[in-house]
Scaffold this motif. Structure first.
Motif, short mmCIF file in Angstrom:
data_model
loop_
_atom_site.label_atom_id
_atom_site.label_comp_id
_atom_site.label_asym_id
_atom_site.label_seq_id
_atom_site.Cartn_x
_atom_site.Cartn_y
_atom_site.Cartn_z
N ARG A 84 -17.75 26.37 18.01
CA ARG A 84 -18.35 25.35 17.15
C ARG A 84 -17.54 24.06 17.10
N VAL A 85 -16.61 23.88 18.03
CA VAL A 85 -15.81 22.66 18.03
C VAL A 85 -16.72 21.47 18.34
N GLU A 86 -16.67 20.46 17.47
CA GLU A 86 -17.55 19.29 17.61
C GLU A 86 -16.80 18.03 18.03
N LYS A 87 -15.66 17.76 17.43
CA LYS A 87 -14.94 16.52 17.73
C LYS A 87 -13.50 16.66 17.33
N ALA A 88 -12.67 15.72 17.78
CA ALA A 88 -11.25 15.73 17.43
C ALA A 88 -10.77 14.28 17.36
N TRP A 89 -9.79 14.05 16.51
CA TRP A 89 -9.17 12.74 16.42
C TRP A 89 -7.72 12.90 15.99
N VAL A 90 -6.93 11.88 16.22
CA VAL A 90 -5.50 11.91 15.90
C VAL A 90 -5.17 10.75 14.98
N ASP A 91 -4.43 11.03 13.90
CA ASP A 91 -3.89 10.00 13.03
C ASP A 91 -2.42 9.80 13.38
N ILE A 92 -2.03 8.56 13.60
CA ILE A 92 -0.62 8.21 13.76
C ILE A 92 -0.20 7.49 12.49
N ILE A 93 0.67 8.12 11.71
CA ILE A 93 0.98 7.70 10.35
C ILE A 93 2.38 7.09 10.31
N GLY B 280 0.81 -1.21 0.00
CA GLY B 280 0.00 0.00 0.00
C GLY B 280 0.85 1.26 0.00
N SER B 281 0.16 2.40 0.03
CA SER B 281 0.85 3.70 0.04
C SER B 281 0.73 4.41 1.38
N PHE B 282 -0.15 3.93 2.28
CA PHE B 282 -0.26 4.58 3.59
C PHE B 282 -0.73 3.57 4.63
N LEU B 283 -0.33 3.83 5.87
CA LEU B 283 -0.73 3.02 7.03
C LEU B 283 -0.87 3.96 8.22
N SER B 284 -2.00 3.91 8.87
CA SER B 284 -2.20 4.80 10.02
C SER B 284 -3.14 4.16 11.03
N LEU B 285 -2.98 4.60 12.28
CA LEU B 285 -3.90 4.28 13.35
C LEU B 285 -4.63 5.57 13.72
N VAL B 286 -5.93 5.50 13.83
CA VAL B 286 -6.74 6.68 14.14
C VAL B 286 -7.36 6.50 15.52
N LEU B 287 -7.18 7.51 16.38
CA LEU B 287 -7.75 7.49 17.72
C LEU B 287 -8.77 8.60 17.84
N ASP B 288 -9.99 8.23 18.15
CA ASP B 288 -11.04 9.22 18.41
C ASP B 288 -10.89 9.74 19.83
N LEU B 289 -10.79 11.04 19.97
CA LEU B 289 -10.67 11.64 21.30
C LEU B 289 -12.06 11.77 21.93
N PRO B 290 -12.17 11.62 23.24
CA PRO B 290 -13.47 11.71 23.91
C PRO B 290 -13.99 13.14 23.92
#
Length: 257
Positions: free
Chosen positions: A224-233, A146-156
């Protein structure tokens, strides 16, 4: 339920409940579809509550006897968090030939574009004397087309509640690698129809590494902040074993100048 979980009445109720589910398991192969559908719904509702008990028990019983969570809290820190995968047992505990969007636990999602997945994810138990988190995540990457690999964490929700542009978000990561590779962390903050992004490269010098996201460099609408998440690439992850023994977040205000 009283505090005496080993009382005669509690043991009697538990014994009857176990007998009921043992009988349901025996009868399930011969049930009608409607009956089987209802039995499955009852079992799923029961499993959700059991999983909550198992997670809380696993988290508390594996915590240090002295208390505390070991998360570094800078001066003025108003929120700190370690995702559930690093705190207690999750389901599933492992995934082989993991497809894109596969989840381990409820907060961590794997993303990639491999045609053939040769990726495995597994929650591990930490036993090292320096380990602050009771659990960790091991990812084995073999051939990678593949061309990318990441883990995504949804913040509470607590991470974005009261979020301001004078905040910094610190991501701490303790990681060991079989072979060197580059790791980038990207913070995403959704506010209204827009999403702000900040990207930082994780310095890997052994032990805990961290990056800081300074929200002063964004144009977030604080109301207007609704949500946040972090990608670890992970860049160039093929033929590697990646072990994240700990991962934590802390939010704190920038020092006034």
């Amino acid at each position: 339920m009283s505090g005496k979980s080993n009382s005669f009445l509690d043991r009697l109720v538990q014994g009857r409940m176990l007998a009921r589910w043992a009988r349901a398991a025996r009868l399930a192969p011969g049930l009608e579809r409607a009956q089987l559908r209802q039995l499955r719904a009852d079992a799923q509702a029961m499993r959700r509550e059991i999983d909550r008990v198992l997670f809380t028990a696993g988290e508390r019983l594996s915590a240090p006897l002295g208390g505390g969570d070991g998360i570094e809290r800078p001066l003025g820190c108003d929120w700190a968090w370690r995702p559930e995968l690093w705190r207690g047992p999750v389901f599933p505990q492992g995934i082989a030939a993991a497809e894109s969007r596969a989840m381990i636990g409820r907060e961590v999602t794997l993303f990639h574009d491999c045609k053939v997945s040769e990726l495995t994810l597994r929650q591990i138990r930490n036993h090292g004397p320096q380990d602050l988190a009771p659990y960790g995540l091991k990812m084995d990457v073999f051939r990678f087309d593949g061309s990318f690999l990441s883990l995504v964490l949804d913040l509470p929700d607590a991470a974005v509640r009261g979020l301001r542009r004078n905040h910094l978000l610190r991501l701490g990561l303790t990681i060991t690698l079989e072979r060197p590779l580059e790791i980038f962390c990207r913070l995403n903050v959704k506010h209204g129809p827009n999403t702000e992004q900040l990207v930082r490269e994780l310095p890997l010098a052994g032990g805990e590494s961290f990056v800081e996201f300074d929200l002063a460099y964004t144009k977030i609408n604080e109301k207007r902040v609704e949500k946040a998440w972090v990608d670890i690439i992970f860049e160039g992850p093929q033929m590697n074993q990646i072990c994240a023994q700990d991962l934590s977040f802390a939010r704190y205000p920038r020092a006034e100048i």
